[in-house]
Design a protein around this motif. Structure first.
Motif, PDB file in Angstrom:
ATOM      1  N   ARG A 173       0.832  -1.209   0.000  1.00  0.00           N
ATOM      2  CA  ARG A 173       0.000   0.000   0.000  1.00  0.00           C
ATOM      3  C   ARG A 173       0.861   1.252   0.000  1.00  0.00           C
TER       4      ARG A 173
ATOM      5  N   ASP B  60       3.328   6.333  -5.613  1.00  0.00           N
ATOM      6  CA  ASP B  60       3.378   6.474  -7.070  1.00  0.00           C
ATOM      7  C   ASP B  60       4.402   5.545  -7.707  1.00  0.00           C
TER       8      ASP B  60
ATOM      9  N   ARG C 292       2.585   1.654  -3.477  1.00  0.00           N
ATOM     10  CA  ARG C 292       1.704   2.113  -4.553  1.00  0.00           C
ATOM     11  C   ARG C 292       1.232   3.546  -4.323  1.00  0.00           C
ATOM     12  N   GLU C 293       0.966   3.908  -3.068  1.00  0.00           N
ATOM     13  CA  GLU C 293       0.526   5.276  -2.788  1.00  0.00           C
ATOM     14  C   GLU C 293       1.648   6.288  -3.013  1.00  0.00           C
TER      15      GLU C 293
END
Length: 580
Positions: A174, A180, A177-178
């Motif tokens: 998480r 970027d 991916r957060e």
């Protein structure tokens, strides 16, 4: 702009099958002025990708910091990879193992009450989120879909050998991916069914680590991952060394056969290591599987490029094998030149114990405070207490981590060593004070002892009676090269020695420590790392960029005794015997 995706059987680069031929280069183990040379030589062996870990503890020595200067300039390193026309794999951990102190986890983590490492524990997750966000601020703009070199990022590191907390792995995904990160994410584990099951998550591409029996290892990996490209993310083409053991090597033939098996089935590979480099300073890790075993300064790893960046027999054998499956440049790197040979007498300048007040602030406590309580991440702490009026007897410590030099009124009495399970010594004469100098010889980087405390652990007794009222002084020995040592006095304990020598031009050097005892050495203020008569390593590598034409200065901290107080620079590496 380009894109790497996971296909049915292959990595796909812009939709076309792509075999990753990668080599591990740890930028933090190589002088930054030598990065471009090592990357270029990787391409000359036929590689198309560079892989690196990211060491949290080096970048964030204190919470809230993220250091990127000099040898920690990750962005510059990745841009040099791109300039060579190569791709990059980034493995930021947060745990990296890597035979690196504490597996890359910063010691300040250990000072957070109740923190649990490598688990979905809130305090740990908060700290690692801060770290990963800082890493990804550098990595995200350098991904392949934005014109950069990075096309794979790894989640954790061999987690199946440590735990099975899926919530923890999911949180790492998480955060990644957060931040970027859009390229494919991978995991790595040894091809053991339990490890593969525990260390993976749906949506993460599994890779393996091994150094032999490639066909068999890939078959195990395929059982757990029926589709997608096969990749050995750590192809162990050599091994690391520990103090007191032999220099580990693997034969060219064995490694080359295992490599050919990987490439023949279309597998991708990352050589661990392509070039190992050096554990400069006090950055080496340690293992403890019932006995504490610290690692040596050299991280040569019996790799295709040796510790000094010169091609070995493996380089040429691997290059020939790679050429069967992929284009290889015509250019071949030349053999390494012989280094300047010279020697200079060392002069004793000062006793370490007498410099203690200039190297750290003393703290008083009823007990002997640990390194963690003192905020001392590594190196040395000097413990002192009064024994005025006490009869001599046996001094007993519950546990030493890791090596302790015992002094009575400043006179050496003996050594207590963790690796020998020693924790008691007889004090033969009545004394006024006892001093104990403790060295952290390297934090454990693998297994359940990850994150343990350092220093004098537990109670200290003289003739069975507890000793209290301790003064502890953390010593920042990195200050030694900058101290004015003129007019200082020496004593019976550890000694600081210096010398000057001249060079016609900057050059790689190899400092022969065979006639020395145990300690650290600096050239022009650059910490070359630890030496120890125990071996197997007999040389300290001096990167050419830290030397200069004209006068150069060497500073040595000798903790025990030198057979010959001479600094000898020899032609090349001496990594020790290869068997007992």
């Amino acid at each position: 702009m380009a894109e790497l995706t996971i296909g049915e059987k292959d990595f796909l680069l812009d939709g076309e099958p792509y075999q990753i031929l990668s080599g591990a280069l740890h930028y933090f183990r190589i002088h930054p002025d030598q990065w471009a040379d090592r990357i270029h030589k990787a391409r000359l062996m036929g590689l198309n990708t560079i892989e690196t870990y990211v060491p949290w503890n080096a970048h964030a020595p204190r919470r809230g910091e993220f250091v990127t200067e000099g040898g920690l300039d990750l962005e510059r390193f990745l841009r040099l990879v791109a300039a060579e026309g190569m791709h990059a794999i980034v493995r930021p951990g947060p745990y990296i193992c890597a035979e690196w102190s504490n597996g890359g986890l910063p010691p300040w983590l250990l000072r957070i009450p109740g923190v649990e490492l490598r688990r979905a524990e809130p305090q740990y997750l908060k700290a690692l989120t801060e770290y990963l966000q800082a890493v990804y601020r550098i990595v995200a703009p350098l991904q392949i879909d934005r014109g950069g070199p990075v096309f794979l990022v790894q989640i954790e590191n061999e987690y199946g050998a440590y735990g099975s907390d899926k919530e923890y792995l999911a949180e790492l995904v998480r955060v990644t991916r957060e931040a970027d990160i859009t390229v494919p994410l991978t995991t790595i584990d040894q091809p053991d069914p339990q490890m593969l099951a525990d260390g993976s998550l749906p949506g993460l591409h599994m890779t393996a680590s091994f150094g032999s029996r490639s066909t068999e290892r890939f078959a195990t990996l395929r059982q757990f991952q029926p589709t997608g490209p096969l990749m050995c993310m750590e192809f162990w083409n050599g091994w690391f060394d520990s103090w007191g053991f032999h220099h580990h090597t693997t034969t060219v033939e064995e490694s080359d056969t295992a490599l050919d098996e990987i490439l023949r089935v279309g597998g991708s590979v990352n050589f661990y290591m392509f070039h190992g480099g050096t554990n400069f300073g006090m950055t080496n890790g340690a293992n403890d599987k019932g006995a504490y075993v610290p690692l040596v300064t050299s991280y040569d790893y019996d790799a295709p490029l040796d510790e000094a960046g010169h091609p070995t027999a493996k380089f040429h054998a691997f290059r020939k094998t790679i050429a069967k499956y992929a284009p290889v440049p015509d250019e071949v790197p030349p053999p390494g030149p012989a280094a300047p040979v010279l020697e200079v007498a060392l002069q004793e300048r000062a006793g370490l114990l007498g410099l203690a007040a200039e190297l750290g602030a003393a703290r008083d406590a009823d007990h002997a405070a640990t390194f963690e309580e003192l905020g001392q991440d590594t190196g040395f702490v000097l413990y002192e207490t009064s024994v005025e009026g006490r009869a001599p007897g046996v001094l007993t410590l519950d546990e030493v981590r890791d090596r302790a030099w015992v002094f009575a009124d400043g006179v050496p009495v003996g050594i207590l060593a963790r690796d020998s399970h020693e924790r008691s010594i007889r004090l033969p004469l009545a004394s006024s004070t006892i001093g104990i100098l403790v060295e952290d010889q390297g934090r454990v980087n693998y297994g359940p002892r990850l994150g343990e405390e350092k220093g004098l652990i537990g109670e200290i007794r003289l003739a069975g009676e507890p000793l209290t009222g301790w003064t502890a002084t953390p010593l920042d020995v990195e200050l030694l090269p900058g101290l004015d040592l003129a007019g200082r006095s020496t004593d019976h304990g550890p000694t600081v020695l210096t010398a000057e020598f001249e060079l016609d031009a900057p050059a790689d050097l190899f400092l022969d420590t065979a006639a020395w005892g145990k300690g650290l050495a600096w050239v022009n203020g650059f910490d070359l790392g630890r030496y120890w008569r125990r071996g197997p390593t007999r040389t300290l590598y001096v990167p050419g960029p830290v030397t200069r034409a004209g006068v150069n200065r060497i500073v040595v901290l000798e903790l025990e005794a030198m057979a010959e107080p001479v600094a000898r620079f020899v032609e090349g590496l001496s990594l020790g015997q290869t068997e007992f």
